[in-house]
Write a protein that holds these residues in place. Structure first.
Motif, short mmCIF file in Angstrom:
data_model
loop_
_atom_site.label_atom_id
_atom_site.label_comp_id
_atom_site.label_asym_id
_atom_site.label_seq_id
_atom_site.Cartn_x
_atom_site.Cartn_y
_atom_site.Cartn_z
N LEU A 147 -16.38 -2.93 3.37
CA LEU A 147 -16.43 -1.80 4.26
C LEU A 147 -15.07 -1.76 5.02
N ARG A 148 -14.26 -2.82 4.89
CA ARG A 148 -13.16 -2.60 5.64
C ARG A 148 -11.92 -1.62 5.04
N GLU A 149 -11.87 -0.29 5.65
CA GLU A 149 -11.12 0.76 5.14
C GLU A 149 -9.50 0.37 4.84
N ARG A 150 -9.13 -0.41 5.75
CA ARG A 150 -7.73 -0.47 5.84
C ARG A 150 -7.31 -1.32 4.60
N LEU A 151 -7.98 -2.23 4.24
CA LEU A 151 -7.88 -3.16 3.25
C LEU A 151 -7.82 -2.16 1.75
N ARG A 152 -8.67 -1.36 1.84
CA ARG A 152 -8.80 -0.41 0.70
C ARG A 152 -7.48 0.40 0.56
N GLU A 153 -7.30 0.93 1.73
CA GLU A 153 -5.93 1.74 1.76
C GLU A 153 -4.71 1.28 1.27
N LEU A 154 -4.63 -0.09 1.81
CA LEU A 154 -3.54 -0.72 1.17
C LEU A 154 -3.77 -1.17 -0.39
N LEU A 155 -4.70 -1.30 -0.82
CA LEU A 155 -5.03 -1.71 -2.22
C LEU A 155 -4.50 -0.35 -3.09
N MET A 156 -5.08 0.95 -2.38
CA MET A 156 -4.56 2.15 -3.23
C MET A 156 -3.12 2.22 -3.21
N VAL A 157 -2.35 1.92 -2.14
CA VAL A 157 -0.96 2.24 -2.19
C VAL A 157 -0.37 1.03 -3.03
N ALA A 158 -0.88 -0.40 -3.09
CA ALA A 158 -0.28 -1.18 -3.95
C ALA A 158 -0.55 -1.13 -5.54
N LEU A 159 -1.65 -0.30 -5.66
CA LEU A 159 -1.96 -0.02 -7.03
C LEU A 159 -1.02 1.34 -7.47
N TYR A 160 -0.85 2.27 -6.79
CA TYR A 160 -0.11 3.35 -6.92
C TYR A 160 1.44 3.13 -7.14
N ARG A 161 1.95 2.21 -6.49
CA ARG A 161 3.40 1.66 -6.49
C ARG A 161 3.50 0.79 -7.51
N SER A 162 2.53 0.20 -8.12
CA SER A 162 2.68 -0.68 -9.52
C SER A 162 2.45 0.39 -10.60
N GLN A 209 -5.39 9.73 -0.65
CA GLN A 209 -5.96 10.09 -1.87
C GLN A 209 -5.10 11.46 -2.19
N GLN A 210 -5.05 12.46 -1.41
CA GLN A 210 -4.39 13.61 -1.81
C GLN A 210 -2.82 13.44 -2.19
N ARG A 211 -2.14 12.79 -1.42
CA ARG A 211 -0.72 12.36 -1.89
C ARG A 211 -0.75 11.54 -3.26
N ILE A 212 -1.73 10.73 -3.52
CA ILE A 212 -1.70 10.16 -4.86
C ILE A 212 -1.83 11.26 -5.92
N LEU A 213 -2.83 12.30 -5.79
CA LEU A 213 -3.13 13.24 -6.55
C LEU A 213 -1.86 14.15 -7.04
N ARG A 214 -0.96 14.30 -5.76
CA ARG A 214 0.36 15.23 -5.80
C ARG A 214 1.41 14.30 -6.21
N ALA A 215 1.18 12.86 -6.57
CA ALA A 215 2.21 12.19 -7.04
C ALA A 215 3.50 12.37 -5.88
N ASP A 216 3.11 12.04 -4.59
CA ASP A 216 4.17 12.32 -3.59
C ASP A 216 5.25 11.07 -4.00
N GLU A 217 6.40 11.59 -3.83
CA GLU A 217 7.77 10.82 -4.15
C GLU A 217 7.83 9.90 -2.86
#
Length: 806
Positions: A409-424, A457-465
């Motif tokens: 339930l710790r949303e900050r950790l999930r936010e960091l995981l999303m960024v790490a996956l996207y940048r990978s 999530q919206q930034r990832i969907l837009r493939a934000d550079e």
């Protein structure tokens, strides 16, 4: 045998054994240091320093010394390793290393591995990579992180490579493998802790040195240390103290967490039992407090206002040390130094040894455990955030995956995981994390993800550079520092046109040569430093990347060590303390690498000899070194040598007039000439005499000239504040060998300051070659000046000093 060596004075007993062992083998063979230098290929000064006991020498110097004496090299290197360990820990070396059988926690495992590294003599991590065996088995970057306590070997093969690199006997490898498995829960342990045994005191020392890195208290003052970020423990020096029953540990923890504030009896009763204390609660608290006072001392556990308090320093508790490091990390991050902030947070997290306040009972301990665990998670999130900022997103994915599973339930950790996956490059998995988070929050709490997560999530969907980064993009490097360490030039600089022009022209060629080295030599007080600083300021435009300065104390009893100087230079050039190596050779190599491509002037003032300054030379085009010394640097390859003599009568009178004033000197010009002549035209003496006259408005120049006319009192008159001509000559005199000092004193008894090879030969009853060598040594030491036809001249004031020298 040469000159008699100074006594060995050091608190490092292992270093004392090494120096004594080297000296004994030299004495047994009847070798002089000059002979050892020929045998070994090392400079005589290097060998002499190796056996001085002033500091731990390099392994290369010890090995060369032993080979030249015909002594066993293996024994020499073993003594050297012990000396290195003794230098690091400041405890008596020779105690057995902690057995891996006692290792139970991650902190103890890190401490044990660090202890093996220290026992091996703290070898360079690049050499460890080679010694580990197969290439790539133990990368040097991994070895560095292991010895810094940042990680442990990832598999058994890497652990075996580390043990091999640290010269651990093969028979002991299974015990360390077992400890590694036990700590990381890879298998059930094969060995068991002996019944009733506790980890030895040495392990406590290693854990403290490896994990806390906190400042030590001086011997004789309280040497207590405490931990709460794990089991609650207390040490006095190297001794692990018994903290008693769980309830007694609960009292100790409650007092430690108050950080010096008084806890009343009521506070402690509530901390122990909450709303349902037993009838004898107060008596029980007093009993536990009495037992703790016997262990810790009355000056540590004090009674105040019906309660109790602990009087300890911030550096004695791991929690306060962690808090201070966290504050420094915040400052570093706010200042844009993300790598330093990341390193500091890793140090904070490294202070934890399992669950905080482990096994401590009571509601207060439960609340504090929750608080400390929350802080630990916040620090972990901050460090992971920094990992992503510096481009380590691929490495962070696995840790974030485990953390989100443990804290769903710790949303900050999930936010960091999303960024790490996207940048990978794992966009679909990053979006899946968001979908899983939305479903989980709806089912468990009936709420939607927070707005920040939805925007991500919206930034990832837009493939934000702007959100994406190349996988290997490093963090922006901080702008290199431009040190400006030159001392202020004197406002009344006079004359010296020829050497000023000569040195300036040589420094101006630095951009077109491998490195411009100028070595300025002369007797004490002749104005070498003043001239060098003046020339360096004039040449600053040729060195836009900065200027470094150090007083090497070469004429004093203890010259500055090159390792220490290199450490200060590297810090001035922007190198973090954690990145500065331990050995002289590694520091010198990093120093040269740091200066590569930069144009920096290095002013090495008051050098002892060429051996002292060689490691301090930049060695790259565009850089230059300006050296001052009382010794002529004839053995400094490629150096432009400049000998500085006393001032001409005209220059001396100009300096005197500039300080005293035109009006006072103009009316007594002849007396002023007498004053500067009595000063031997030595700038230091003239400055002292002029300063005394300027401070006494009732004196005339003739009064000062009369005082200096008495040769018996002249040196005593030439003293003002912390400036004294006599002290300057004393420094040179103390560096002389007994024979050189004997000749110097004898020259003071002559009716003239002149000396010849023939007169010294008669004095010593020696050969002409030996007499000439003595005089040349005195000239190189800045005591006298060579003339023509084998004649030498003492400066007039040095000649006067020779009469009183003992």
């Amino acid at each position: 045998m040469g000159r008699r060596e100074k006594p060995i004075v050091t608190s490092n007993k292992a270093l004392e054994r090494l120096a004594s062992w080297l000296r004994d083998h030299r004495a047994a063979g009847g070798w002089s240091y000059a002979q050892l230098a020929q045998q070994s290929g090392c400079h005589a000064t290097t060998l002499q320093r190796a056996a001085s006991g002033n500091q731990v020498p390099s392994a290369r110097a010890v090995e060369a010394y032993a080979r030249a004496c015909g002594a066993p090299v293996s024994k020499a290197l073993e003594l050297w390793k012990q000396a290195r360990a003794g230098e690091y820990y400041g405890v008596v070396v020779g105690r057995s290393m902690p057995s891996p059988v006692y290792v139970r926690g991650l902190g103890q495992l890190k401490a044990g591995l660090h202890g093996l590294y220290v026992k091996a003599g703290r070898p360079a991590v690049r050499s460890m990579e080679e010694r580990a065996g197969r290439w790539g088995k133990l990368p040097h970057s991994t070895a560095h992180r292991i010895v810094q306590g940042q990680t442990v070997p990832r598999d058994e093969s890497q652990l075996i490579g580390f043990l091999t690199a640290c010269d651990v006997p093969e028979a002991e490898h299974p015990l360390w493998v077992d400890a590694w498995r036990r700590v990381l829960n890879r298998t059930a342990p094969m060995t068991a802790l002996p019944k009733g045994a506790a980890p030895p005191a040495e392990l406590a020392i290693l854990a403290s040195a490896s994990e806390q890195r906190g400042p030590r208290k001086p011997e004789g003052i309280s040497a207590l240390r405490f931990t709460v970020l794990g089991p609650v423990r207390a040490w006095r020096g190297s001794e692990l103290l018994s903290s008693g029953s769980p309830q007694q540990r609960a009292l100790l923890a409650a007092l430690l967490l108050r950080e010096g504030r008084t806890a009343t009896a009521g506070d402690l009763i509530d901390a122990f039992w909450g709303e349902n204390p037993p009838s004898q609660a107060l008596a029980t608290i007093r009993t536990y407090a009495s037992r703790l006072r016997k262990i810790l001392g009355e000056e540590t556990l004090v009674s105040e206002s019906g309660g109790y308090a602990l009087r300890i320093g911030r550096g004695e508790l791991d929690l306060t040390l962690a808090q201070d490091l966290a504050v420094e990390a915040e400052k570093a991050r706010a200042g844009g130094d993300r790598l330093q902030a990341r390193t500091l947070i890793n140090k904070v997290l490294g202070l934890w040894d399992g669950e905080a306040l482990a096994s401590v009972p009571g509601p207060y301990a439960d609340n504090q455990r929750t608080r400390l665990e929350e802080w630990r998670l916040q620090l972990t999130e901050a460090r992971l955030d920094l990992d992503l900022e510096v481009g380590s997103h691929a490495e962070a994915v696995s840790e974030l995956t485990a953390l989100t599973a443990a804290h769903p339930l710790r949303e900050r950790l999930r936010e960091l995981l999303m960024v790490a996956l996207y940048r990978s490059g794992r966009q679909a998995e990053a979006l899946a994390v968001y979908a899983d988070t939305r479903r989980l929050l709806a089912e468990e709490l009936g709420v939607d993800p927070r707005p920040e997560l939805a925007r991500l999530q919206q930034r990832i969907l837009r493939a934000d550079e702007e959100l994406a980064r190349p996988a290997d993009e490093p963090a922006p490097a901080p702008a290199p520092l431009r040190p400006a360490q030159l001392p202020a030039t004197v406002p009344d600089f006079i004359g010296r046109r020829s050497p000023t022009r000569d040195l300036g022209e040589h420094l101006a060629t630095a951009a077109n040569s491998v490195m411009a080295i100028s070595a300025l030599a002369g007797i004490g007080g002749v104005g070498k430093t003043t001239l060098a600083v003046h020339v360096a300021h004039q040449a600053r435009r040729h060195f836009p990347d900065g200027q470094l300065y150090v007083d090497l104390q070469g004429a004093g009893a203890r010259a500055a060590e090159p390792e220490t100087v290199l450490g200060s230079f590297l810090r001035a050039l922007g190198t973090a303390d954690s990145a500065i190596p331990d050995t002289l050779d590694e520091r010198a190599a990093l120093y040269r690498s740091t200066l590569d491509g930069r144009r920096v002037l290095v002013l090495l003032d008051n050098a002892h000899d060429a051996a002292q300054i060689r490691p301090l030379l930049p060695g790259t085009p565009g850089c230059a070194a300006l050296v001052t010394s009382r010794v002529r640097m004839v053995d400094l390859a490629g150096a432009h040598l400049v000998d500085l003599d006393v001032m001409s009568p005209e220059e001396a009178l100009q300096l005197f007039t500039r300080i005293v004033g035109e009006e006072r000197v103009g009316s007594e010009r002849e007396a002023a000439l007498d004053v500067v002549a009595a000063c031997g035209f030595l700038p230091l003496a003239i400055r002292i005499a002029a300063s005394r006259l300027a401070a006494r408005r009732t004196w005339t120049v003739s009064v000062l000239a009369a005082k200096l006319a008495d040769e018996r009192r002249r040196l005593d008159e030439l003293q003002a504040g912390d400036l004294a001509v006599k002290a300057t000559f004393e420094l040179s005199y103390r560096q002389l060998t007994p024979v050189q000092a004997q000749v110097f004193r004898a020259l003071g008894t002559r009716s003239t300051p002149l000396a010849s090879v023939q007169s010294v030969r008669k004095l010593l009853n020696s050969s002409p070659a030996e007499a000439e060598k003595i005089l040349e040594d005195l000239a190189n030491a800045g005591i006298c000046v060579p003339l023509e036809s084998g004649r030498y001249r003492l400066h007039d004031l040095a000649w006067l000093y020779a009469r009183t020298a003992t």
